[in-house]
Design a protein around this motif. Structure first.
Motif, PDB file in Angstrom:
ATOM      1  N   VAL A  49       0.835  -1.205   0.000  1.00  0.00           N
ATOM      2  CA  VAL A  49       0.000   0.000   0.000  1.00  0.00           C
ATOM      3  C   VAL A  49       0.871   1.258   0.000  1.00  0.00           C
ATOM      4  CG1 VAL A  49      -1.658   1.342   1.351  1.00  0.00           C
ATOM      5  CG2 VAL A  49      -1.953  -1.119   1.086  1.00  0.00           C
ATOM      6  N   LEU A  50       1.903   1.228   0.817  1.00  0.00           N
ATOM      7  CA  LEU A  50       2.782   2.395   0.898  1.00  0.00           C
ATOM      8  C   LEU A  50       3.498   2.634  -0.430  1.00  0.00           C
ATOM      9  CD1 LEU A  50       4.335   1.967   4.459  1.00  0.00           C
ATOM     10  CD2 LEU A  50       2.656   3.665   3.721  1.00  0.00           C
ATOM     11  N   LEU A  51       3.973   1.552  -1.078  1.00  0.00           N
ATOM     12  CA  LEU A  51       4.634   1.680  -2.361  1.00  0.00           C
ATOM     13  C   LEU A  51       3.694   2.249  -3.407  1.00  0.00           C
ATOM     14  CD1 LEU A  51       6.732  -1.631  -2.491  1.00  0.00           C
ATOM     15  CD2 LEU A  51       7.590   0.708  -2.244  1.00  0.00           C
ATOM     16  N   MET A  52       2.446   1.763  -3.403  1.00  0.00           N
ATOM     17  CA  MET A  52       1.474   2.257  -4.376  1.00  0.00           C
ATOM     18  C   MET A  52       1.184   3.742  -4.146  1.00  0.00           C
ATOM     19  SD  MET A  52      -1.230  -0.915  -4.712  1.00  0.00           S
ATOM     20  CE  MET A  52      -2.184  -0.021  -5.915  1.00  0.00           C
ATOM     21  N   LEU A  53       1.039   4.119  -2.862  1.00  0.00           N
ATOM     22  CA  LEU A  53       0.781   5.525  -2.557  1.00  0.00           C
ATOM     23  C   LEU A  53       1.968   6.404  -3.005  1.00  0.00           C
ATOM     24  CD1 LEU A  53      -0.886   5.323   0.985  1.00  0.00           C
ATOM     25  CD2 LEU A  53      -1.963   5.973  -1.182  1.00  0.00           C
ATOM     26  N   GLY A  54       3.181   5.874  -2.706  1.00  0.00           N
ATOM     27  CA  GLY A  54       4.370   6.638  -3.122  1.00  0.00           C
ATOM     28  C   GLY A  54       4.429   6.776  -4.633  1.00  0.00           C
ATOM     29  N   PHE A  55       4.099   5.678  -5.349  1.00  0.00           N
ATOM     30  CA  PHE A  55       4.113   5.717  -6.805  1.00  0.00           C
ATOM     31  C   PHE A  55       3.102   6.719  -7.320  1.00  0.00           C
ATOM     32  CE2 PHE A  55       2.356   4.140 -10.829  1.00  0.00           C
ATOM     33  CZ  PHE A  55       3.499   4.191 -11.610  1.00  0.00           C
ATOM     34  N   LEU A  56       1.935   6.723  -6.730  1.00  0.00           N
ATOM     35  CA  LEU A  56       0.893   7.648  -7.165  1.00  0.00           C
ATOM     36  C   LEU A  56       1.316   9.108  -6.895  1.00  0.00           C
ATOM     37  CD1 LEU A  56      -2.301   5.711  -5.945  1.00  0.00           C
ATOM     38  CD2 LEU A  56      -1.499   6.049  -8.299  1.00  0.00           C
ATOM     39  N   VAL A  57       2.000   9.316  -5.757  1.00  0.00           N
ATOM     40  CA  VAL A  57       2.440  10.683  -5.434  1.00  0.00           C
ATOM     41  C   VAL A  57       3.467  11.171  -6.457  1.00  0.00           C
ATOM     42  CG1 VAL A  57       3.738  12.075  -3.773  1.00  0.00           C
ATOM     43  CG2 VAL A  57       1.951  10.525  -2.982  1.00  0.00           C
ATOM     44  N   VAL A  58       4.417  10.270  -6.770  1.00  0.00           N
ATOM     45  CA  VAL A  58       5.429  10.648  -7.739  1.00  0.00           C
ATOM     46  C   VAL A  58       4.807  10.951  -9.089  1.00  0.00           C
ATOM     47  CG1 VAL A  58       7.428   9.812  -9.036  1.00  0.00           C
ATOM     48  CG2 VAL A  58       7.302   9.413  -6.591  1.00  0.00           C
ATOM     49  N   VAL A  59       3.864  10.044  -9.519  1.00  0.00           N
ATOM     50  CA  VAL A  59       3.187  10.268 -10.801  1.00  0.00           C
ATOM     51  C   VAL A  59       2.414  11.575 -10.769  1.00  0.00           C
ATOM     52  CG1 VAL A  59       1.414   9.390 -12.362  1.00  0.00           C
ATOM     53  CG2 VAL A  59       3.095   7.826 -11.377  1.00  0.00           C
TER      54      VAL A  59
END
Length: 284
Positions: free
Chosen positions: A11-21
């Motif tokens: 979940v944290l990785l996905m959130l981080g990925f979404l933030v970067v995108v």
């Protein structure tokens, strides 16, 4: 086997990925709207520019030092070349001046030679003159092989400068008229005055004034500045009629009992490069 990723990590990785995108998309949108580079591009550019600036400081310093050293070496080489040229010019100037002086002396000697109808002359060149005996003697390049004999008068460009005192096979020593250290060196002279001749001898030489001195002349003698002085022939050492010079000054001695006459030599005794040795027609 233990799970590599837990659900929380995913979940944290996905959130981080979404933030970067989201940041990338937002940055691009903002860049299009403001006509400025995206945030990440600017960050990378700033980071790259800073690193390049840091690297350029020592590089530019080394480059500037290298250029300065190269310029210094070029300047040194140019100065060396210019100095060499200047030395060459100075040397050539001295040579030219020497040749001109010799030519002038030779021309005067040709005129003098025409007046010596009772003499044959032998041309010679000064080959040695020591600073310690500058006013006493010199050596010429002609000797017994050329017919030179002891006692012959030696002439400069305008008049007598001395006598041959020593003869070798190919060179001879000349004692100058300015050498009055011995009585045997003193030459008998005559002042050709308007009221008659006055005989005497060269008794001294004033090195400061560069004048010959005729001393012990009677106060009644009629001699004046500008009178011509020639050899008298008295004593039999020197032929008569050879030009010595002209009177430059007439004074009295320290006791006021006799006249002291200063004679300017007809030939410059400080510059004797070429000479004529006079040989009487009877000797020849």
């Amino acid at each position: 086997m233990r799970k590599i990723f837990s659900s929380k990590t995913v979940v944290l990785l996905m959130l981080g990925f979404l933030v970067v995108v989201g940041l990338i998309v937002g940055s691009n949108w903002w860049a299009k709207r403001t006509n400025n580079p995206p945030f990440f591009q600017r960050a990378v550019n700033d980071l790259t520019g800073g690193a390049a600036k840091i690297i350029s400081i020592p590089t530019n310093a080394v480059g500037n030092r290298a250029n300065s050293l190269a310029n210094l070496l070029n300047t040194f080489s140019e100065n060396k070349a210019l100095k060499s040229k200047l030395d060459g010019y100075a040397e050539n100037k001295v040579k030219l001046q020497t040749v001109e002086e010799e030519n002038q002396s030779l021309k005067k000697q040709l005129d003098l030679k025409k007046t010596l109808t009772d003499y044959e002359t032998i041309s010679a060149v000064t080959i040695s003159r020591s600073p310690t005996t500058w006013n006493s003697q010199l050596v010429i390049d002609k000797g017994a092989k050329s017919g030179i004999k002891k006692g012959m008068p030696v002439l400069g460009d305008s008049g007598i400068i001395g006598l041959v005192s020593e003869v070798n096979t190919v060179n001879s020593k000349v004692t100058l008229i300015s050498n009055t250290t011995e009585d045997t060196n003193q030459i008998a002279i005559t002042v050709k005055g308007s009221a008659g001749d006055t005989n005497g001898i060269i008794t001294d030489y004033d090195a400061d004034k560069k004048m010959l001195v005729m001393g012990s002349v009677s106060n009644t003698a009629n001699v004046n500045k500008g009178d011509t002085v020639v050899t008298s022939g008295l004593g039999g050492r020197v032929p008569s009629g050879l030009l010595v010079g002209k009177i430059s000054e007439v004074t009295t001695d320290s006791y006021g009992l006799s006249k002291k006459i200063y004679i300017e030599p007809s030939s410059d005794l400080s510059k004797i490069s070429t000479v004529l040795v006079a040989k009487s027609s009877m000797e020849s």
